[in-house]
Write a protein that holds these residues in place. Structure first.
Motif, PDB file in Angstrom:
ATOM      1  N   SER A  92      75.206 -20.352 -55.616  1.00 14.23           N
ATOM      2  CA  SER A  92      75.643 -19.910 -57.038  1.00 14.23           C
ATOM      3  C   SER A  92      76.550 -18.698 -57.017  1.00 14.23           C
ATOM      4  O   SER A  92      76.283 -17.882 -56.184  1.00 14.23           O
ATOM      5  CB  SER A  92      74.678 -19.413 -58.218  1.00 14.23           C
ATOM      6  N   ILE A  93      77.950 -19.005 -57.464  1.00 16.19           N
ATOM      7  CA  ILE A  93      78.826 -17.982 -57.482  1.00 16.19           C
ATOM      8  C   ILE A  93      79.346 -17.578 -58.934  1.00 16.19           C
ATOM      9  O   ILE A  93      79.835 -18.442 -59.596  1.00 16.19           O
ATOM     10  CB  ILE A  93      79.937 -18.278 -56.572  1.00 16.19           C
ATOM     11  N   GLU A  94      79.507 -16.051 -58.850  1.00 18.79           N
ATOM     12  CA  GLU A  94      80.267 -15.628 -60.137  1.00 18.79           C
ATOM     13  C   GLU A  94      80.884 -14.328 -59.975  1.00 18.79           C
ATOM     14  O   GLU A  94      80.718 -13.988 -58.649  1.00 18.79           O
ATOM     15  CB  GLU A  94      79.205 -15.455 -61.348  1.00 18.79           C
ATOM     16  N   ILE A  98      81.702 -10.581 -68.235  1.00 23.69           N
ATOM     17  CA  ILE A  98      82.595 -10.140 -69.411  1.00 23.69           C
ATOM     18  C   ILE A  98      82.136 -10.996 -70.793  1.00 23.69           C
ATOM     19  O   ILE A  98      81.380 -11.737 -70.855  1.00 23.69           O
ATOM     20  CB  ILE A  98      84.033 -10.791 -69.016  1.00 23.69           C
ATOM     21  N   SER A  99      82.921 -10.362 -71.677  1.00 20.63           N
ATOM     22  CA  SER A  99      82.797 -10.923 -73.172  1.00 20.63           C
ATOM     23  C   SER A  99      84.151 -11.366 -73.596  1.00 20.63           C
ATOM     24  O   SER A  99      85.243 -11.107 -73.116  1.00 20.63           O
ATOM     25  CB  SER A  99      82.172  -9.849 -73.973  1.00 20.63           C
ATOM     26  N   ALA A 100      84.313 -12.270 -75.006  1.00 23.50           N
ATOM     27  CA  ALA A 100      85.373 -12.516 -75.473  1.00 23.50           C
ATOM     28  C   ALA A 100      86.179 -11.190 -75.750  1.00 23.50           C
ATOM     29  O   ALA A 100      87.432 -11.234 -75.648  1.00 23.50           O
ATOM     30  CB  ALA A 100      84.966 -13.339 -76.518  1.00 23.50           C
ATOM     31  N   LEU A 101      85.467 -10.089 -76.356  1.00 28.93           N
ATOM     32  CA  LEU A 101      86.236  -9.011 -76.418  1.00 28.93           C
ATOM     33  C   LEU A 101      87.071  -8.415 -75.037  1.00 28.93           C
ATOM     34  O   LEU A 101      88.001  -7.880 -75.279  1.00 28.93           O
ATOM     35  CB  LEU A 101      85.186  -7.849 -76.955  1.00 28.93           C
ATOM     36  N   ASP A 102      86.406  -8.710 -74.111  1.00 23.64           N
ATOM     37  CA  ASP A 102      87.012  -8.220 -72.896  1.00 23.64           C
ATOM     38  C   ASP A 102      88.139  -8.914 -72.655  1.00 23.64           C
ATOM     39  O   ASP A 102      89.412  -8.556 -72.284  1.00 23.64           O
ATOM     40  CB  ASP A 102      85.975  -8.219 -71.708  1.00 23.64           C
ATOM     41  N   VAL A 103      88.193 -10.355 -72.801  1.00 27.15           N
ATOM     42  CA  VAL A 103      89.474 -11.076 -72.487  1.00 27.15           C
ATOM     43  C   VAL A 103      90.695 -10.738 -73.483  1.00 27.15           C
ATOM     44  O   VAL A 103      91.504 -10.475 -72.964  1.00 27.15           O
ATOM     45  CB  VAL A 103      89.126 -12.639 -72.864  1.00 27.15           C
ATOM     46  N   ALA A 120      80.100 -20.215 -61.976  1.00 21.58           N
ATOM     47  CA  ALA A 120      80.374 -19.991 -63.375  1.00 21.58           C
ATOM     48  C   ALA A 120      81.729 -20.326 -64.242  1.00 21.58           C
ATOM     49  O   ALA A 120      82.439 -20.869 -63.200  1.00 21.58           O
ATOM     50  CB  ALA A 120      80.192 -18.407 -63.609  1.00 21.58           C
ATOM     51  N   GLU A 121      81.615 -20.167 -65.199  1.00 18.79           N
ATOM     52  CA  GLU A 121      83.165 -20.464 -66.169  1.00 18.79           C
ATOM     53  C   GLU A 121      84.287 -20.207 -65.127  1.00 18.79           C
ATOM     54  O   GLU A 121      84.205 -18.720 -65.154  1.00 18.79           O
ATOM     55  CB  GLU A 121      82.968 -20.241 -67.422  1.00 18.79           C
ATOM     56  N   PRO A 174      79.030 -15.064 -67.496  1.00 14.31           N
ATOM     57  CA  PRO A 174      79.373 -15.104 -66.207  1.00 14.31           C
ATOM     58  C   PRO A 174      80.758 -16.047 -65.960  1.00 14.31           C
ATOM     59  O   PRO A 174      80.744 -16.924 -66.602  1.00 14.31           O
ATOM     60  CB  PRO A 174      78.304 -15.814 -65.329  1.00 14.31           C
ATOM     61  N   THR A 175      81.697 -15.275 -65.280  1.00 16.14           N
ATOM     62  CA  THR A 175      83.007 -15.937 -64.992  1.00 16.14           C
ATOM     63  C   THR A 175      83.121 -15.851 -63.571  1.00 16.14           C
ATOM     64  O   THR A 175      82.411 -15.131 -62.919  1.00 16.14           O
ATOM     65  CB  THR A 175      83.962 -15.286 -65.804  1.00 16.14           C
ATOM     66  N   VAL A 176      84.348 -16.651 -62.917  1.00 16.70           N
ATOM     67  CA  VAL A 176      84.536 -16.526 -61.748  1.00 16.70           C
ATOM     68  C   VAL A 176      86.024 -16.884 -61.278  1.00 16.70           C
ATOM     69  O   VAL A 176      86.598 -17.734 -62.181  1.00 16.70           O
ATOM     70  CB  VAL A 176      83.682 -17.179 -60.528  1.00 16.70           C
ATOM     71  N   ALA A 177      86.829 -16.235 -60.512  1.00 12.49           N
ATOM     72  CA  ALA A 177      88.005 -16.594 -60.263  1.00 12.49           C
ATOM     73  C   ALA A 177      88.086 -17.721 -59.364  1.00 12.49           C
ATOM     74  O   ALA A 177      87.243 -18.110 -58.149  1.00 12.49           O
ATOM     75  CB  ALA A 177      88.772 -15.481 -59.558  1.00 12.49           C
TER      76      ALA A 177
END
Length: 300
Positions: free
Chosen positions: A203-205, A210-215, A143-144, A174-177
């Motif tokens: 696939s990994i996330e 999350i959302s942009a609001l969470d960021v 993911a991103e 979805p995002t991932v570190a």
């Protein structure tokens, strides 16, 4: 021996570190001499490779048990898509000539789409070309990356506004570190279950979307500064990206990618492959990135 192409990047370094901690011989391929030292300090053999040159790549992967391939987008190239395809072709040529015991490609969510996904179409090209290599293949689609937000953190801290191309602001994605991607990649490289037929798709996330609001909220909590998310109007995307230093073709690739994101096309391919979930949270990643961005902002 495990060869990591792009070992100086966040994911490559995490993969190399995990493999070394397990006692494996790692050859870390980097693009610049200055990138060798940090990897040599963890016990890697290092080599400088020109990813545009098939002979250079062949030299780097010679004798490998397994190869992890990353083809980064050349941000400063006049035609970054053509340049990345050139890199892919060079690596595939080298792998065809001397196939290793396994090839793991770092790919992206949405790579199954042939068109209409901006930068991600290049990962479709990567996967398609690698299918011509006579070796067991694993495509690790991520993911991103959470680290991508580092580009706009100084602006967010300076102006109290976080511009977002994710629309609407409360849309969860979805995002991932990067470190979680690297750890999973290391495990897959040593896994004897690598596909002998069709490529193994993983696939990994992160375990939480999350959302942009969470960021924006996470930045505020870590920095002690009020930061609000701003839904950047679609008509402003290309100009804003160009003002940020991107070429016109690169800006268009980014804009097309987020159009696909907002249309729901950048996600896990339904019913295909395996899924993994990283435990690293956005707050844990930003705990390092936000102080760095604050230092940059203070120095202006």
């Amino acid at each position: 021996m495990y060869v990591i192409l792009g070992a100086a990047g966040n994911v490559g370094r995490a993969t190399a570190t995990a493999l070394r901690r397990a006692g494996n011989h790692v050859r870390a391929a980097v693009r610049h001499e200055t990138q060798r030292r940090a990897l040599e300090e963890i016990g890697c053999e290092t080599i400088v490779v020109d990813l545009f040159d098939a002979e250079s790549v062949a030299h780097a992967i010679a004798g490998a048990r397994a190869v992890q391939i990353l083809c980064p987008l050349p941000h400063h190239h006049a035609d970054p898509a053509a340049a990345m395809r050139h890199m892919i072709d060079a690596s595939v040529t080298a792998l065809r000539a001397a196939p290793p015991g396994q090839v793991l490609a770092l790919s992206d969510y949405g790579a199954e789409h042939v068109s209409g996904t901006g930068i991600t179409t290049l990962f479709n090209y990567l996967e398609t070309q690698l299918r011509t290599v006579d070796a067991p293949l694993t495509f690790l689609r991520s993911a991103e990356h959470m680290h991508n937000w580092a580009r706009v953190l100084p602006m967010a801290l300076a102006k109290g506004m976080l511009p977002s191309l994710h629309h609407p602001l409360d849309k969860r994605f979805p995002t991932v570190a990067a470190q979680d991607v690297g750890l999973v990649a290391a495990g897959l490289l040593v896994d004897a279950r690598a596909s002998q037929g069709a490529p193994r798709i993983v696939s990994i996330e992160s375990d939480t979307r999350i959302s942009a609001l969470d960021v924006a909220r996470t930045i505020s909590e870590l920095s002690g500064r009020a930061v609000a998310a701003l839904e950047l109007p679609r008509g402003d995307w290309t100009n804003v990206l160009r003002n940020g230093g991107l070429s016109e073709p690169h800006a268009c690739l980014i804009a097309d990618l987020y159009d696909a994101h907002n249309a729901g096309r950048i996600d896990v391919e339904a019913g295909i492959g395996e899924r993994r979930f990283g435990a690293t949270t956005l707050a844990q990643v930003f705990a390092t990135l936000v102080p760095q961005a604050a230092t940059t902002t203070a120095g202006r």
